[in-house]
Design a protein around this motif. Structure first.
Motif, PDB file in Angstrom:
ATOM      1  N   PHE A  56       7.398  37.996  43.623  1.00 57.98           N
ATOM      2  CA  PHE A  56       7.853  37.624  42.288  1.00 57.98           C
ATOM      3  C   PHE A  56       8.419  36.206  42.258  1.00 57.98           C
ATOM      4  CE2 PHE A  56       7.764  42.232  41.493  1.00 57.98           C
ATOM      5  CZ  PHE A  56       6.938  42.199  40.388  1.00 57.98           C
ATOM      6  N   CYS A  57       9.038  35.764  43.344  1.00 60.75           N
ATOM      7  CA  CYS A  57       9.490  34.364  43.407  1.00 60.75           C
ATOM      8  C   CYS A  57       8.293  33.418  43.342  1.00 60.75           C
ATOM      9  CB  CYS A  57      10.291  34.110  44.684  1.00 60.75           C
ATOM     10  SG  CYS A  57      11.922  34.822  44.654  1.00 60.75           S
ATOM     11  N   ALA A  58       7.234  33.739  44.078  1.00 62.89           N
ATOM     12  CA  ALA A  58       6.034  32.909  44.057  1.00 62.89           C
ATOM     13  C   ALA A  58       5.377  32.950  42.676  1.00 62.89           C
ATOM     14  CB  ALA A  58       5.046  33.371  45.121  1.00 62.89           C
ATOM     15  N   GLN A  59       5.311  34.134  42.075  1.00 65.01           N
ATOM     16  CA  GLN A  59       4.691  34.278  40.749  1.00 65.01           C
ATOM     17  C   GLN A  59       5.463  33.486  39.706  1.00 65.01           C
ATOM     18  OE1 GLN A  59       1.854  36.291  39.991  1.00 65.01           O
ATOM     19  NE2 GLN A  59       1.944  35.226  38.052  1.00 65.01           N
ATOM     20  N   ILE A  60       6.758  33.586  39.716  1.00 63.29           N
ATOM     21  CA  ILE A  60       7.586  32.872  38.737  1.00 63.29           C
ATOM     22  C   ILE A  60       7.477  31.367  38.953  1.00 63.29           C
ATOM     23  CG2 ILE A  60       9.986  32.410  38.087  1.00 63.29           C
ATOM     24  CD1 ILE A  60      10.473  35.439  38.514  1.00 63.29           C
ATOM     25  N   THR A  61       7.465  30.930  40.202  1.00 61.52           N
ATOM     26  CA  THR A  61       7.356  29.498  40.488  1.00 61.52           C
ATOM     27  C   THR A  61       6.026  28.933  39.998  1.00 61.52           C
ATOM     28  OG1 THR A  61       8.750  29.805  42.444  1.00 61.52           O
ATOM     29  CG2 THR A  61       7.502  27.765  42.305  1.00 61.52           C
ATOM     30  N   VAL A  62       4.935  29.621  40.288  1.00 58.36           N
ATOM     31  CA  VAL A  62       3.615  29.152  39.838  1.00 58.36           C
ATOM     32  C   VAL A  62       3.530  29.168  38.310  1.00 58.36           C
ATOM     33  CG1 VAL A  62       1.156  29.724  39.801  1.00 58.36           C
ATOM     34  CG2 VAL A  62       2.406  29.761  41.944  1.00 58.36           C
ATOM     35  N   ASN A  63       3.998  30.242  37.695  1.00 65.16           N
ATOM     36  CA  ASN A  63       3.975  30.310  36.226  1.00 65.16           C
ATOM     37  C   ASN A  63       4.769  29.160  35.621  1.00 65.16           C
ATOM     38  OD1 ASN A  63       2.406  32.590  36.243  1.00 65.16           O
ATOM     39  ND2 ASN A  63       4.053  33.979  35.703  1.00 65.16           N
ATOM     40  N   ASN A  64       5.936  28.875  36.182  1.00 60.87           N
ATOM     41  CA  ASN A  64       6.756  27.788  35.652  1.00 60.87           C
ATOM     42  C   ASN A  64       6.077  26.440  35.816  1.00 60.87           C
ATOM     43  OD1 ASN A  64       8.792  29.449  34.774  1.00 60.87           O
ATOM     44  ND2 ASN A  64      10.015  29.212  36.615  1.00 60.87           N
ATOM     45  N   LEU A  65       5.459  26.204  36.955  1.00 61.30           N
ATOM     46  CA  LEU A  65       4.790  24.918  37.166  1.00 61.30           C
ATOM     47  C   LEU A  65       3.652  24.709  36.176  1.00 61.30           C
ATOM     48  CD1 LEU A  65       4.702  24.685  41.057  1.00 61.30           C
ATOM     49  CD2 LEU A  65       6.088  23.340  39.485  1.00 61.30           C
TER      50      LEU A  65
ATOM     51  N   ASP B 145      14.411   8.363  25.341  1.00 56.82           N
ATOM     52  CA  ASP B 145      15.388   9.423  25.611  1.00 56.82           C
ATOM     53  C   ASP B 145      15.219  10.615  24.671  1.00 56.82           C
ATOM     54  OD1 ASP B 145      16.255   7.813  23.510  1.00 56.82           O
ATOM     55  OD2 ASP B 145      18.382   8.194  23.908  1.00 56.82           O
ATOM     56  N   LYS B 146      14.860  10.376  23.426  1.00 57.69           N
ATOM     57  CA  LYS B 146      14.649  11.473  22.472  1.00 57.69           C
ATOM     58  C   LYS B 146      13.410  12.303  22.842  1.00 57.69           C
ATOM     59  CE  LYS B 146      17.775   9.916  19.508  1.00 57.69           C
ATOM     60  NZ  LYS B 146      19.126   9.988  19.907  1.00 57.69           N
ATOM     61  N   VAL B 147      12.364  11.609  23.254  1.00 51.93           N
ATOM     62  CA  VAL B 147      11.147  12.311  23.677  1.00 51.93           C
ATOM     63  C   VAL B 147      11.430  13.155  24.913  1.00 51.93           C
ATOM     64  CG1 VAL B 147       8.786  12.012  24.520  1.00 51.93           C
ATOM     65  CG2 VAL B 147       9.627  10.573  22.677  1.00 51.93           C
ATOM     66  N   MET B 148      12.204  12.611  25.839  1.00 46.36           N
ATOM     67  CA  MET B 148      12.531  13.351  27.062  1.00 46.36           C
ATOM     68  C   MET B 148      13.416  14.562  26.769  1.00 46.36           C
ATOM     69  SD  MET B 148      10.918  12.199  29.585  1.00 46.36           S
ATOM     70  CE  MET B 148       9.532  11.814  28.561  1.00 46.36           C
ATOM     71  N   ILE B 149      14.294  14.464  25.790  1.00 43.89           N
ATOM     72  CA  ILE B 149      15.113  15.619  25.408  1.00 43.89           C
ATOM     73  C   ILE B 149      14.221  16.714  24.836  1.00 43.89           C
ATOM     74  CG2 ILE B 149      16.850  16.439  23.756  1.00 43.89           C
ATOM     75  CD1 ILE B 149      18.290  13.734  24.176  1.00 43.89           C
ATOM     76  N   PHE B 150      13.280  16.340  23.973  1.00 46.77           N
ATOM     77  CA  PHE B 150      12.336  17.305  23.412  1.00 46.77           C
ATOM     78  C   PHE B 150      11.535  17.977  24.522  1.00 46.77           C
ATOM     79  CE2 PHE B 150       8.101  18.264  21.614  1.00 46.77           C
ATOM     80  CZ  PHE B 150       8.476  19.170  20.631  1.00 46.77           C
ATOM     81  N   MET B 151      11.036  17.186  25.459  1.00 49.23           N
ATOM     82  CA  MET B 151      10.269  17.747  26.570  1.00 49.23           C
ATOM     83  C   MET B 151      11.144  18.620  27.461  1.00 49.23           C
ATOM     84  SD  MET B 151       7.162  17.286  26.288  1.00 49.23           S
ATOM     85  CE  MET B 151       6.788  18.047  27.835  1.00 49.23           C
ATOM     86  N   ALA B 152      12.388  18.207  27.679  1.00 47.09           N
ATOM     87  CA  ALA B 152      13.287  19.004  28.513  1.00 47.09           C
ATOM     88  C   ALA B 152      13.525  20.373  27.898  1.00 47.09           C
ATOM     89  CB  ALA B 152      14.604  18.269  28.719  1.00 47.09           C
ATOM     90  N   VAL B 153      13.670  20.424  26.586  1.00 48.44           N
ATOM     91  CA  VAL B 153      13.860  21.718  25.918  1.00 48.44           C
ATOM     92  C   VAL B 153      12.628  22.593  26.112  1.00 48.44           C
ATOM     93  CG1 VAL B 153      14.107  22.818  23.655  1.00 48.44           C
ATOM     94  CG2 VAL B 153      15.544  20.870  24.248  1.00 48.44           C
ATOM     95  N   LEU B 154      11.451  22.023  25.929  1.00 52.60           N
ATOM     96  CA  LEU B 154      10.227  22.806  26.131  1.00 52.60           C
ATOM     97  C   LEU B 154      10.072  23.241  27.585  1.00 52.60           C
ATOM     98  CD1 LEU B 154       7.570  20.939  23.952  1.00 52.60           C
ATOM     99  CD2 LEU B 154       8.854  23.004  23.410  1.00 52.60           C
ATOM    100  N   LEU B 155      10.407  22.338  28.515  1.00 55.75           N
ATOM    101  CA  LEU B 155      10.275  22.686  29.929  1.00 55.75           C
ATOM    102  C   LEU B 155      11.291  23.743  30.351  1.00 55.75           C
ATOM    103  CD1 LEU B 155       9.648  19.167  31.477  1.00 55.75           C
ATOM    104  CD2 LEU B 155       7.975  20.924  30.954  1.00 55.75           C
ATOM    105  N   LEU B 156      12.499  23.647  29.847  1.00 55.44           N
ATOM    106  CA  LEU B 156      13.519  24.631  30.197  1.00 55.44           C
ATOM    107  C   LEU B 156      13.206  26.003  29.619  1.00 55.44           C
ATOM    108  CD1 LEU B 156      16.776  22.518  29.920  1.00 55.44           C
ATOM    109  CD2 LEU B 156      15.696  23.391  32.002  1.00 55.44           C
ATOM    110  N   ASN B 157      12.443  26.045  28.545  1.00 53.06           N
ATOM    111  CA  ASN B 157      12.020  27.336  27.991  1.00 53.06           C
ATOM    112  C   ASN B 157      11.091  28.083  28.926  1.00 53.06           C
ATOM    113  OD1 ASN B 157      13.274  27.934  25.591  1.00 53.06           O
ATOM    114  ND2 ASN B 157      11.951  26.581  24.432  1.00 53.06           N
ATOM    115  N   THR B 158      10.419  27.382  29.800  1.00 55.59           N
ATOM    116  CA  THR B 158       9.490  28.046  30.706  1.00 55.59           C
ATOM    117  C   THR B 158      10.191  28.686  31.890  1.00 55.59           C
ATOM    118  OG1 THR B 158       9.066  26.074  32.035  1.00 55.59           O
ATOM    119  CG2 THR B 158       7.665  26.416  30.114  1.00 55.59           C
ATOM    120  N   LEU B 159      11.447  28.347  32.093  1.00 53.67           N
ATOM    121  CA  LEU B 159      12.180  28.916  33.249  1.00 53.67           C
ATOM    122  C   LEU B 159      12.653  30.310  32.992  1.00 53.67           C
ATOM    123  CD1 LEU B 159      14.227  25.839  34.402  1.00 53.67           C
ATOM    124  CD2 LEU B 159      12.093  26.683  35.312  1.00 53.67           C
TER     125      LEU B 159
END
Length: 143
Positions: free
Chosen positions: A97-106, A129-143
């Motif tokens: 499950f650690c491997a599955q979650i890591t691959v899914n997140n990547l 900086d605004k674009v990176m904040i938007f991307m960070a929110v989307l990326l953090l949603n995948t965790l």
């Protein structure tokens, strides 16, 4: 863990057509949202602020749902395989499950970039900086 990670990553990209279709689907959703909310952020009216917040909400929820459904829909399909390999002593549940979650997140992080056309089409601030904040929110949603 490394062997499981490699196997799951290979399984994810093995079907190139399905992988590309998934990326194209997310890109088309991003473009569709950009068309629906085209230049809404450039207006100073209250209605446009509500529209822009709706677009951002949709993008965040779409990113979250992609991750959720990938887990919910894929696990029942491979459950028999996981149980059989676990009973044979090939691996324990936790490393799998650690491997599955890591691959899914990547791969979900990669696919989050497909929503970027909507950001610029809506007319949101193109500052780095605004674009990176938007991307960070989307990326953090995948965790």
């Amino acid at each position: 863990f490394r062997t499981l990670f490699t196997r799951i990553a290979y399984d994810t990209v093995r079907d190139k057509e399905k992988f590309i279709q998934g990326l194209a689907l997310k890109l088309s959703i991003g473009i569709l949202m950009g068309i629906v909310f085209l230049n809404q952020a450039k207006s100073t009216k209250l209605e446009s602020y509500m529209s822009v917040s709706g677009m951002i909400f949709f993008m965040v929820m779409s990113s979250f749902m992609d991750t959720l459904f990938k887990t919910v829909l894929d696990f029942p399909l491979i459950r028999v395989l996981i149980v059989r390999e676990w009973k044979n002593g090939a691996y324990d549940y936790f490393p799998y499950f650690c491997a599955q979650i890591t691959v899914n997140n990547l791969f979900d992080m990669l696919s989050s970039f497909m929503y970027m056309p909507a950001y610029f089409m809506v007319g949101l601030t193109a500052e780095f900086d605004k674009v990176m904040i938007f991307m960070a929110v989307l990326l953090l949603n995948t965790l």
